[in-house]
Design a protein around this motif. Structure first.
Motif, PDB file in Angstrom:
ATOM      1  N   ALA A 100      46.809 102.960  19.439  1.00  0.00           N
ATOM      2  CA  ALA A 100      46.067 103.968  20.212  1.00  0.00           C
ATOM      3  C   ALA A 100      46.993 104.918  20.971  1.00  0.00           C
ATOM      4  O   ALA A 100      46.623 106.066  21.214  1.00  0.00           O
ATOM      5  N   ASP A 101      48.177 104.458  21.349  1.00  0.00           N
ATOM      6  CA  ASP A 101      49.078 105.274  22.167  1.00  0.00           C
ATOM      7  C   ASP A 101      50.265 105.840  21.400  1.00  0.00           C
ATOM      8  O   ASP A 101      50.870 106.813  21.846  1.00  0.00           O
ATOM      9  N   ASN A 102      50.623 105.223  20.291  1.00  0.00           N
ATOM     10  CA  ASN A 102      51.778 105.655  19.516  1.00  0.00           C
ATOM     11  C   ASN A 102      51.317 105.887  18.076  1.00  0.00           C
ATOM     12  O   ASN A 102      51.116 104.928  17.334  1.00  0.00           O
ATOM     13  N   PRO A 103      51.170 107.134  17.651  1.00  0.00           N
ATOM     14  CA  PRO A 103      50.626 107.407  16.327  1.00  0.00           C
ATOM     15  C   PRO A 103      51.522 106.951  15.174  1.00  0.00           C
ATOM     16  O   PRO A 103      51.086 106.938  14.034  1.00  0.00           O
ATOM     17  N   ASN A 104      52.744 106.567  15.480  1.00  0.00           N
ATOM     18  CA  ASN A 104      53.673 106.133  14.440  1.00  0.00           C
ATOM     19  C   ASN A 104      53.940 104.631  14.480  1.00  0.00           C
ATOM     20  O   ASN A 104      54.896 104.153  13.882  1.00  0.00           O
ATOM     21  N   ARG A 105      53.076 103.897  15.175  1.00  0.00           N
ATOM     22  CA  ARG A 105      53.131 102.428  15.182  1.00  0.00           C
ATOM     23  C   ARG A 105      51.852 101.927  14.523  1.00  0.00           C
ATOM     24  O   ARG A 105      50.752 102.372  14.829  1.00  0.00           O
ATOM     25  N   PHE A 106      52.047 100.980  13.628  1.00  0.00           N
ATOM     26  CA  PHE A 106      50.927 100.404  12.884  1.00  0.00           C
ATOM     27  C   PHE A 106      50.965  98.892  12.985  1.00  0.00           C
ATOM     28  O   PHE A 106      52.026  98.288  13.122  1.00  0.00           O
ATOM     29  N   TYR A 107      49.782  98.313  12.881  1.00  0.00           N
ATOM     30  CA  TYR A 107      49.644  96.859  12.888  1.00  0.00           C
ATOM     31  C   TYR A 107      48.962  96.438  11.592  1.00  0.00           C
ATOM     32  O   TYR A 107      48.022  97.095  11.136  1.00  0.00           O
ATOM     33  N   LEU A 108      49.452  95.353  11.024  1.00  0.00           N
ATOM     34  CA  LEU A 108      48.746  94.698   9.927  1.00  0.00           C
ATOM     35  C   LEU A 108      48.161  93.424  10.501  1.00  0.00           C
ATOM     36  O   LEU A 108      48.873  92.599  11.067  1.00  0.00           O
ATOM     37  N   ASN A 109      46.861  93.299  10.375  1.00  0.00           N
ATOM     38  CA  ASN A 109      46.121  92.133  10.861  1.00  0.00           C
ATOM     39  C   ASN A 109      45.512  91.474   9.625  1.00  0.00           C
ATOM     40  O   ASN A 109      44.635  92.045   8.986  1.00  0.00           O
ATOM     41  N   GLU A 110      46.010  90.276   9.305  1.00  0.00           N
ATOM     42  CA  GLU A 110      45.645  89.653   8.038  1.00  0.00           C
ATOM     43  C   GLU A 110      45.137  88.235   8.261  1.00  0.00           C
ATOM     44  O   GLU A 110      45.561  87.559   9.192  1.00  0.00           O
ATOM     45  N   ALA A 111      44.246  87.788   7.381  1.00  0.00           N
ATOM     46  CA  ALA A 111      43.732  86.415   7.416  1.00  0.00           C
ATOM     47  C   ALA A 111      43.731  85.855   6.005  1.00  0.00           C
ATOM     48  O   ALA A 111      43.420  86.563   5.036  1.00  0.00           O
ATOM     49  N   TYR A 112      44.075  84.576   5.927  1.00  0.00           N
ATOM     50  CA  TYR A 112      44.181  83.867   4.650  1.00  0.00           C
ATOM     51  C   TYR A 112      43.480  82.527   4.777  1.00  0.00           C
ATOM     52  O   TYR A 112      43.310  82.012   5.882  1.00  0.00           O
ATOM     53  N   ASP A 113      43.128  81.934   3.639  1.00  0.00           N
ATOM     54  CA  ASP A 113      42.491  80.623   3.665  1.00  0.00           C
ATOM     55  C   ASP A 113      43.336  79.612   4.428  1.00  0.00           C
ATOM     56  O   ASP A 113      42.816  78.802   5.186  1.00  0.00           O
ATOM     57  N   ASP A 114      44.639  79.670   4.200  1.00  0.00           N
ATOM     58  CA  ASP A 114      45.553  78.731   4.834  1.00  0.00           C
ATOM     59  C   ASP A 114      46.975  79.296   4.725  1.00  0.00           C
ATOM     60  O   ASP A 114      47.178  80.364   4.141  1.00  0.00           O
ATOM     61  N   GLU A 115      47.940  78.579   5.286  1.00  0.00           N
ATOM     62  CA  GLU A 115      49.321  79.052   5.259  1.00  0.00           C
ATOM     63  C   GLU A 115      49.847  79.156   3.827  1.00  0.00           C
ATOM     64  O   GLU A 115      50.624  80.056   3.502  1.00  0.00           O
ATOM     65  N   ALA A 116      49.417  78.255   2.955  1.00  0.00           N
ATOM     66  CA  ALA A 116      49.845  78.308   1.554  1.00  0.00           C
ATOM     67  C   ALA A 116      49.396  79.613   0.893  1.00  0.00           C
ATOM     68  O   ALA A 116      50.142  80.207   0.100  1.00  0.00           O
ATOM     69  N   ALA A 117      48.204  80.083   1.210  1.00  0.00           N
ATOM     70  CA  ALA A 117      47.715  81.350   0.652  1.00  0.00           C
ATOM     71  C   ALA A 117      48.552  82.519   1.156  1.00  0.00           C
ATOM     72  O   ALA A 117      48.852  83.447   0.394  1.00  0.00           O
ATOM     73  N   PHE A 118      48.943  82.489   2.427  1.00  0.00           N
ATOM     74  CA  PHE A 118      49.828  83.536   2.944  1.00  0.00           C
ATOM     75  C   PHE A 118      51.176  83.484   2.232  1.00  0.00           C
ATOM     76  O   PHE A 118      51.720  84.516   1.842  1.00  0.00           O
ATOM     77  N   ASN A 119      51.731  82.289   2.065  1.00  0.00           N
ATOM     78  CA  ASN A 119      53.024  82.156   1.398  1.00  0.00           C
ATOM     79  C   ASN A 119      52.953  82.658  -0.039  1.00  0.00           C
ATOM     80  O   ASN A 119      53.900  83.288  -0.528  1.00  0.00           O
ATOM     81  N   LEU A 120      51.834  82.418  -0.709  1.00  0.00           N
ATOM     82  CA  LEU A 120      51.637  82.935  -2.056  1.00  0.00           C
ATOM     83  C   LEU A 120      51.636  84.470  -2.030  1.00  0.00           C
ATOM     84  O   LEU A 120      52.269  85.121  -2.872  1.00  0.00           O
ATOM     85  N   HIS A 121      50.944  85.037  -1.063  1.00  0.00           N
ATOM     86  CA  HIS A 121      50.937  86.489  -0.897  1.00  0.00           C
ATOM     87  C   HIS A 121      52.358  87.020  -0.678  1.00  0.00           C
ATOM     88  O   HIS A 121      52.772  88.005  -1.300  1.00  0.00           O
ATOM     89  N   ALA A 122      53.107  86.355   0.197  1.00  0.00           N
ATOM     90  CA  ALA A 122      54.455  86.810   0.545  1.00  0.00           C
ATOM     91  C   ALA A 122      55.419  86.742  -0.645  1.00  0.00           C
ATOM     92  O   ALA A 122      56.442  87.441  -0.646  1.00  0.00           O
ATOM     93  N   LYS A 123      55.101  85.934  -1.638  1.00  0.00           N
ATOM     94  CA  LYS A 123      55.938  85.826  -2.836  1.00  0.00           C
ATOM     95  C   LYS A 123      55.410  86.678  -3.987  1.00  0.00           C
ATOM     96  O   LYS A 123      56.001  86.698  -5.068  1.00  0.00           O
ATOM     97  N   GLY A 124      54.315  87.388  -3.751  1.00  0.00           N
ATOM     98  CA  GLY A 124      53.648  88.109  -4.820  1.00  0.00           C
ATOM     99  C   GLY A 124      54.129  89.533  -5.016  1.00  0.00           C
ATOM    100  O   GLY A 124      54.879  90.083  -4.209  1.00  0.00           O
ATOM    101  N   PRO A 125      53.657  90.164  -6.075  1.00  0.00           N
ATOM    102  CA  PRO A 125      54.113  91.509  -6.421  1.00  0.00           C
ATOM    103  C   PRO A 125      53.646  92.606  -5.467  1.00  0.00           C
ATOM    104  O   PRO A 125      54.346  93.606  -5.291  1.00  0.00           O
ATOM    105  N   HIS A 126      52.488  92.444  -4.850  1.00  0.00           N
ATOM    106  CA  HIS A 126      51.984  93.498  -3.951  1.00  0.00           C
ATOM    107  C   HIS A 126      52.817  93.550  -2.678  1.00  0.00           C
ATOM    108  O   HIS A 126      53.158  94.633  -2.191  1.00  0.00           O
ATOM    109  N   PHE A 127      53.144  92.397  -2.141  1.00  0.00           N
ATOM    110  CA  PHE A 127      54.011  92.288  -0.963  1.00  0.00           C
ATOM    111  C   PHE A 127      55.369  92.914  -1.282  1.00  0.00           C
ATOM    112  O   PHE A 127      55.902  93.722  -0.505  1.00  0.00           O
ATOM    113  N   ALA A 128      55.935  92.557  -2.438  1.00  0.00           N
ATOM    114  CA  ALA A 128      57.243  93.089  -2.829  1.00  0.00           C
ATOM    115  C   ALA A 128      57.203  94.606  -2.978  1.00  0.00           C
ATOM    116  O   ALA A 128      58.118  95.308  -2.509  1.00  0.00           O
TER     117      ALA A 128
END
Length: 100
Positions: free
Chosen positions: A45-73
């Motif tokens: 709201a105060d800095n137009p060049n700062r962004f936040y990613l707010n993400e939710a996953y089924d569990d930590e394993a799902a996040f780790n799968l995302h972090a190793k995936g092609p879209h993340f890369a």
């Protein structure tokens, strides 16, 4: 459910490029990664060049799968030369209220 939130700072002249890359990552992750539940891009709201990613996953394993995936890369391949971050804001499992 496992949640993460991170922030990124980007130069003003690369703002649109960052937004496009983040939205693509979220859209493709939601389509291809069954454990991805929420992927939100939020502009500060105060800095137009700062962004936040707010993400939710089924569990930590799902996040780790995302972090190793092609879209993340791909996202990081695009933004690594100009964005500062991620700065971790939260990382953990939501505590459910059994009485709610």
């Amino acid at each position: 459910m496992y949640h993460i939130a991170v922030s990124f700072d980007v130069p003003a002249d690369r703002r649109d490029e960052f937004i496009a890359a983040a939205l693509e990552d979220g859209r493709d992750s939601a389509a291809d990664e069954p454990g991805t539940r929420r992927f939100e891009l939020i502009a500060d709201a105060d800095n137009p060049n700062r962004f936040y990613l707010n993400e939710a996953y089924d569990d930590e394993a799902a996040f780790n799968l995302h972090a190793k995936g092609p879209h993340f890369a791909r996202f990081f391949d695009i933004i690594n030369s100009f964005a500062t971050g991620p700065t971790w804001l939260i990382k953990g499992t939501r505590i459910e209220d059994p009485q709610a």
